[in-house]
Scaffold this motif. Sequence first.
Motif, short mmCIF file in Angstrom:
data_model
loop_
_atom_site.label_atom_id
_atom_site.label_comp_id
_atom_site.label_asym_id
_atom_site.label_seq_id
_atom_site.Cartn_x
_atom_site.Cartn_y
_atom_site.Cartn_z
N LEU A 262 0.84 -1.21 0.00
CA LEU A 262 0.00 0.00 0.00
C LEU A 262 0.87 1.25 0.00
O LEU A 262 0.59 2.22 -0.72
CB LEU A 262 -0.92 -0.02 1.22
N ALA A 263 1.94 1.25 0.78
CA ALA A 263 2.86 2.39 0.81
C ALA A 263 3.53 2.59 -0.55
O ALA A 263 3.75 3.73 -0.99
CB ALA A 263 3.92 2.19 1.88
N GLN A 264 3.82 1.49 -1.24
CA GLN A 264 4.37 1.60 -2.59
C GLN A 264 3.38 2.27 -3.54
O GLN A 264 3.76 3.08 -4.38
CB GLN A 264 4.74 0.20 -3.12
N ARG A 265 2.10 1.92 -3.40
CA ARG A 265 1.06 2.55 -4.24
C ARG A 265 0.98 4.06 -3.95
O ARG A 265 0.67 4.85 -4.83
CB ARG A 265 -0.30 1.90 -3.96
N LEU A 266 1.22 4.42 -2.71
CA LEU A 266 1.13 5.82 -2.30
C LEU A 266 2.36 6.63 -2.70
O LEU A 266 2.30 7.85 -2.83
CB LEU A 266 0.94 5.87 -0.77
N LYS A 267 3.46 5.95 -2.90
CA LYS A 267 4.76 6.61 -3.11
C LYS A 267 4.76 7.70 -4.18
O LYS A 267 5.31 8.79 -3.95
CB LYS A 267 5.80 5.53 -3.45
N PRO A 268 4.14 7.51 -5.36
CA PRO A 268 4.19 8.57 -6.38
C PRO A 268 3.52 9.87 -5.94
O PRO A 268 3.81 10.93 -6.51
CB PRO A 268 3.44 7.95 -7.57
N ALA A 269 2.63 9.81 -4.95
CA ALA A 269 1.94 11.01 -4.50
C ALA A 269 2.73 11.77 -3.44
O ALA A 269 2.38 12.91 -3.11
CB ALA A 269 0.56 10.65 -3.95
N LEU A 270 3.77 11.15 -2.89
CA LEU A 270 4.56 11.79 -1.85
C LEU A 270 5.56 12.76 -2.47
O LEU A 270 5.95 12.63 -3.63
CB LEU A 270 5.31 10.73 -1.04
N SER A 271 6.00 13.72 -1.68
CA SER A 271 7.07 14.61 -2.14
C SER A 271 8.34 13.78 -2.32
O SER A 271 8.50 12.70 -1.73
CB SER A 271 7.32 15.71 -1.11
N ALA A 272 9.26 14.29 -3.14
CA ALA A 272 10.50 13.55 -3.40
C ALA A 272 11.26 13.28 -2.11
O ALA A 272 11.87 12.21 -1.94
CB ALA A 272 11.37 14.35 -4.37
N GLU A 273 11.18 14.23 -1.17
CA GLU A 273 11.86 14.08 0.11
C GLU A 273 11.41 12.84 0.86
O GLU A 273 12.23 12.15 1.49
CB GLU A 273 11.59 15.33 0.97
N TYR A 274 10.12 12.54 0.79
CA TYR A 274 9.58 11.40 1.53
C TYR A 274 9.44 10.15 0.66
O TYR A 274 9.54 9.03 1.19
CB TYR A 274 8.23 11.78 2.14
N ALA A 275 9.24 10.32 -0.63
CA ALA A 275 9.12 9.16 -1.52
C ALA A 275 10.39 8.31 -1.47
O ALA A 275 10.32 7.07 -1.52
CB ALA A 275 8.84 9.61 -2.95
N LYS A 276 11.55 8.95 -1.36
CA LYS A 276 12.80 8.19 -1.35
C LYS A 276 12.97 7.34 -0.09
O LYS A 276 13.83 6.45 -0.05
CB LYS A 276 13.99 9.14 -1.50
N LEU A 277 12.14 7.59 0.92
CA LEU A 277 12.23 6.82 2.16
C LEU A 277 11.46 5.51 2.08
O LEU A 277 11.63 4.64 2.93
CB LEU A 277 11.70 7.65 3.33
N ILE A 278 10.59 5.36 1.06
CA ILE A 278 9.82 4.12 0.90
C ILE A 278 10.72 3.07 0.26
O ILE A 278 11.17 3.25 -0.87
CB ILE A 278 8.57 4.34 0.01
N PRO A 279 11.02 1.99 0.94
CA PRO A 279 11.96 1.00 0.40
C PRO A 279 11.32 0.14 -0.68
O PRO A 279 10.09 -0.01 -0.74
CB PRO A 279 12.31 0.16 1.63
N ALA A 280 12.16 -0.41 -1.54
CA ALA A 280 11.66 -1.31 -2.58
C ALA A 280 11.19 -2.62 -1.97
O ALA A 280 10.24 -3.24 -2.45
CB ALA A 280 12.76 -1.57 -3.61
N GLU A 281 11.84 -3.03 -0.89
CA GLU A 281 11.48 -4.27 -0.21
C GLU A 281 10.98 -3.95 1.19
O GLU A 281 11.35 -2.91 1.77
CB GLU A 281 12.69 -5.21 -0.12
N PRO A 282 10.15 -4.81 1.77
CA PRO A 282 9.64 -4.56 3.13
C PRO A 282 10.77 -4.41 4.13
O PRO A 282 11.83 -5.03 3.99
CB PRO A 282 8.79 -5.80 3.43
#
Length: 283
Positions: A262-282
């Motif tokens: 779900l966080a991955q689905r949300l990632k494109p809507a986050l600012s670049a500052e926070y999107a980079k904190l979402i890891p590719a793997e759990p």
Amino acid sequence: MSNPPTVVSLGLAGGQGKSTVALMLGRYLGRLGIPVLFVDCDPQSSLTSFLGVQVQPHTPTLLEVLTQPEEKTKIIDAIASVPDVKLGDRTISNTNLFLIPSDDGLESANYKLASSGLSLFILRNRLQPIVSNFGVAIVDPPPERSHLAQTSLGAGDKWVIPAESNVKGVQSLLRTMELIKEFKAALPYGELLGVVPFRARWTGLHPTNATKTSIDTMRELVADELMLPHILESDVFKNAINQRVAPTDLGQPNLEYAIHVLAQRLKPALSAEYAKLIPAEPV
């Protein structure tokens, strides 16, 4: 720069995992370093209780935010910090978590919202001045068709629908999709991130027949690309909620896989500052 996303966890029946998904998503993002503003729009106040926030006397709650103008009740005065939690000899930090709490008095807001004629947009308009101070806002509405549910729906630009993996969950999903369809024309900014099957039951390596049938039916209703991984029925979630932590804090990060997706689905809507904190793997 656009505002951070506001995620609304929708469900029109009790026990669908609505508050659990909102809570676990916020804890997951906060653990990664993303500031999260929870908004407890349910008069049952589950989110307020789960986060361990005590409503203080003479301190505004969501009731005042929704029923009074900014000149009388500043929304920033209603925001509470979520306290840290002791877990054995560890301290679980909640530095990035904040909440606009509610109590059972929130039910009376339905009358004010009904009389306004603009209930769909009141919460969204009230959040606008402060939401940019956070990485994401997460709204937990009541599990019923009401003006509180409508204003929650209108506040969100990202929606997620948890639905129990049984007949009741399928019925709840149907009613929730009907609610979205009813108001979608007025909410062109809204997007359904997906459906999370909740309390999926497995026997060994296979789902039970009831779980499989329910999830297959959900997939037919919303299309395969909107189906997110299921959340297993597990006492770990109950223990985590009771101890005000996440399954990861109890040594069960695998139970948060659906939240990671779900966080991955949300990632494109986050600012670049926070999107980079979402890891590719759990994590």
